[in-house]
Design an enzyme around this catalytic site. Structure first.
Site, PDB file in Angstrom:
ATOM      1  N   LYS A 156       0.963  -1.842   0.425  1.00  0.00           N
ATOM      2  CA  LYS A 156       0.319   0.269  -0.098  1.00  0.00           C
ATOM      3  C   LYS A 156       0.796   1.078  -0.089  1.00  0.00           C
ATOM      4  O   LYS A 156       1.885   1.542   0.345  1.00  0.00           O
ATOM      5  CB  LYS A 156      -0.611   0.217   1.011  1.00  0.00           C
ATOM      6  CG  LYS A 156      -1.607   1.294   1.340  1.00  0.00           C
ATOM      7  CD  LYS A 156      -2.748   0.619   2.682  1.00  0.00           C
ATOM      8  CE  LYS A 156      -3.144   2.048   2.714  1.00  0.00           C
ATOM      9  NZ  LYS A 156      -4.505   1.778   4.227  1.00  0.00           N
ATOM     10  N   SER A 165      -9.094   1.228   3.034  1.00  0.00           N
ATOM     11  CA  SER A 165      -8.750   2.183   2.162  1.00  0.00           C
ATOM     12  C   SER A 165      -7.517   1.564   1.538  1.00  0.00           C
ATOM     13  O   SER A 165      -6.569   1.855   0.935  1.00  0.00           O
ATOM     14  CB  SER A 165      -7.802   3.661   2.952  1.00  0.00           C
ATOM     15  OG  SER A 165      -6.883   2.850   4.369  1.00  0.00           O
ATOM     16  N   SER A 174      -9.575  -0.514   7.458  1.00  0.00           N
ATOM     17  CA  SER A 174      -9.297  -0.591   6.261  1.00  0.00           C
ATOM     18  C   SER A 174      -8.477  -2.158   6.034  1.00  0.00           C
ATOM     19  O   SER A 174      -7.816  -2.090   4.120  1.00  0.00           O
ATOM     20  CB  SER A 174      -7.364   0.897   6.196  1.00  0.00           C
ATOM     21  OG  SER A 174      -8.901   1.974   6.280  1.00  0.00           O
TER      22      SER A 174
END
Lengths: 465, 62
Positions: free
Chosen positions: A80, A155, A179
């Site tokens: 990420k 996210s 997330s």
């Protein structure tokens, strides 16, 4: 042999160790798949095939010389894009940091590199792990591989999409209010938010210091445990670091659930906030499956979901505002509109409110942890709804808060999202399995037994070309 | 869509916080955030806390 795109970590590792799979050919197959499909999915914010091939060639040379390092040697992974990889920018998917070249690895990156992993690139996120899905950022939002018109969760959006799409067997995400588990549930993969402090946060851009967790997304529970064992560990430079001596999250894999005591918090998804009927039905069918496998299920109760959610958001907003205050003053127009809107409430949290929320956190966590006097794990909802359309801001806003993940960022408990099937619209359904602090081994034990009995992990998304 | 006027006290608060580069639509968002914060404040039941309730995140000397 399984299609290389859908080899899991465990399976690929064994093939690589026995020299039946070339890390270079494996990387080339995944690179070709990303090149063919990611234009429609946007999982990668920064795709790095050159680095992947260099890593794969190095791994292959070492392994051919008898130097196999372990299960990630020669196995592709992604990060990420709030996690540092030396020599590349960490952008947070934001114009604010689009040129933020970093010179050292995050601890989690260092561990994966030391294990011989093959780095495929940086994965899309919500802006600063908060604002998304947005269409006013320098990069487009990731889309759901099961239906690209739908949201893939966030996210850790690209992490969920890339794993489900067969671009990677493992992606690393972060989780402050859900997330990792949200994209895992929306994309039909396994996502673990481990116990607070299990994986170092050093080199990871913060959202909210007291709630941030780092963890893996994989297609199977066993792979998830393998990767977590590798990236976990005490870090004296992370003030939240906490790993118990002898901790081994793979220790109970393969033992089934005969006699395991499972508590179910139904009121989170039937009373406090009523879930979509298909989502609820998926959880009830999963519980019936676990009973059929020998587990003992009983209902347990805790404080209303809204108490946990309000406490989480108060802390998250205040801490996130502190992180972003300077940029909000100096360059507010460089944020996406949604991110600004989600950061602003932090300006209205007083010092006393923040401290009182931290005091409430202890009460909520103490009460929650007492449930484990009578059960070994707890099952509850993850998302309350299947993925909504990505281009419907009202639906995104409505479903954003309809979740039961934030409680476990407050309690710091290990929480694993696993798929429980598919909606009539063909979108993944899911649930959470939650354990005692440092009790990841029991969580994985239950998750693996359930997964083996259902076969959800073998379903593949119909990718657009 | 018609936007509500931003209350003067919200404009003053934004300025006091150093948020003096916000556009009019940003200020609309800021005013909405005040309402969001108020709603959240009304949900969290902190009334039962007693002085001995310690916060969760405490300093640990290293």
């Amino acid at each position: 042999m399984t299609d290389p795109a859908f080899l899991g970590v465990a399976e690929a590792a064994e093939l690589i160790r026995t020299k039946s799979l070339s890390p270079v050919e494996y990387a080339e197959a995944l690179i070709a798949r990303v090149e063919q499909h990611d234009g429609a999915l946007n999982a990668f914010l920064r795709f790095t095939p050159d680095i992947a091939l260099a890593d794969a060639r190095r791994a292959e040379t070492e392994i051919m010389a008898g130097g196999w390092r372990g299960p990630m040697h020669g196995v592709p992974y992604g990060l990420k894009d709030i996690i540092d990889y030396a020599g590349l920018p960490t952008t947070g998917h934001s114009a604010i940091l689009k040129d933020n070249l970093v010179s050292s690895d995050a601890v989690v990156t260092r561990k994966l590199r030391a294990a011989g992993g093959v780095f495929m690139g940086k994965l899309s996120t919500h802006e600063f792990a908060l604002g998304g899905p947005c269409f006013d950022l320098p990069w487009p939002p990731a889309r759901n591989p099961w239906n690209r018109d739908h949201f893939c969760g966030g996210s850790s959006s690209g992490s969920g999409t890339a794993t489900a799409a067969g671009f990677l067997p493992v992606a690393i995400g972060t989780d402050t209010g859900g997330s990792i588990r949200n994209p895992a549930s929306m994309c039909g993969v396994a996502g673990m938010k481990p116990t607070y402090g299990t994986v170092s946060r050093r080199g990871v851009f913060p959202l909210a210091y007291s709630l941030d967790h780092v963890g893996p997304l994989t297609r199977t529970v066993r792979d998830n445990a393998i990767v977590l064992n590798l990236i976990a560990g005490y870090d004296p430079h992370d003030p939240g670091s906490a790993v118990q001596p002898g901790w081994d999250c793979e220790a109970l894999l393969g033992r089934g659930v005969e006699g395991v005591r499972i508590g179910v918090i139904r009121h989170f998804y039937t009373e406090d906030m009523t879930a979509d009927p298909e989502m609820s039905a998926g959880i009830e069918q999963a519980l019936a499956q676990l009973v059929a496998l020998g587990a003992v299920v009983r209902e347990v109760k805790t404080q209303p979901l809204q108490q946990y959610a309000a406490c989480n958001r108060t802390l998250l907003m205040a801490e996130a505002y502190a992180v972003h205050e300077k940029w909000l003053r100096e360059r507010p127009q460089d944020y996406g509109e949604l991110t600004r809107g989600r950061l602003f409430p932090g300006a209205f949290v007083s010092g006393a409110e923040y401290v009182n929320a931290m005091r409430m956190r202890v009460r909520l966590a103490d009460g929650f942890h007492r449930l484990f006097d009578d059960v070994d794990v707890i099952v509850t909802a993850s998302a309350h709804d299947p993925a909504c359309r990505i281009d419907d801001p009202q639906a995104v806003e409505y479903t954003y808060a309809r979740q039961a993940r934030a409680p476990f960022n407050l309690t710091g408990s290990p929480a694993l999202a696993v798929p429980t099937g598919f909606s009539t619209g063909g979108l993944p359904l899911g649930m959470q399995i939650v354990g005692r602090p440092h009790g990841e081994a029991m969580v994985y034990r239950v998750g693996e037994a359930y997964e083996a009995a259902t076969g959800w992990a073998q379903r593949r998304p119909p990718l657009p070309v | 869509m018609t936007q509500e006027a931003v209350p003067e006290d919200i404009r003053k608060l934004a300025r006091a916080l150093g948020l003096d580069r916000l556009s009019e639509s940003d200020l609309q968002q800021f005013a909405k955030a005040a309402r969001v914060a108020e709603t959240r404040r009304s949900v969290l039941q902190t009334g039962a806390l007693v002085p001995s309730d310690e916060p969760a995140h405490v300093y640990r000397p290293r």
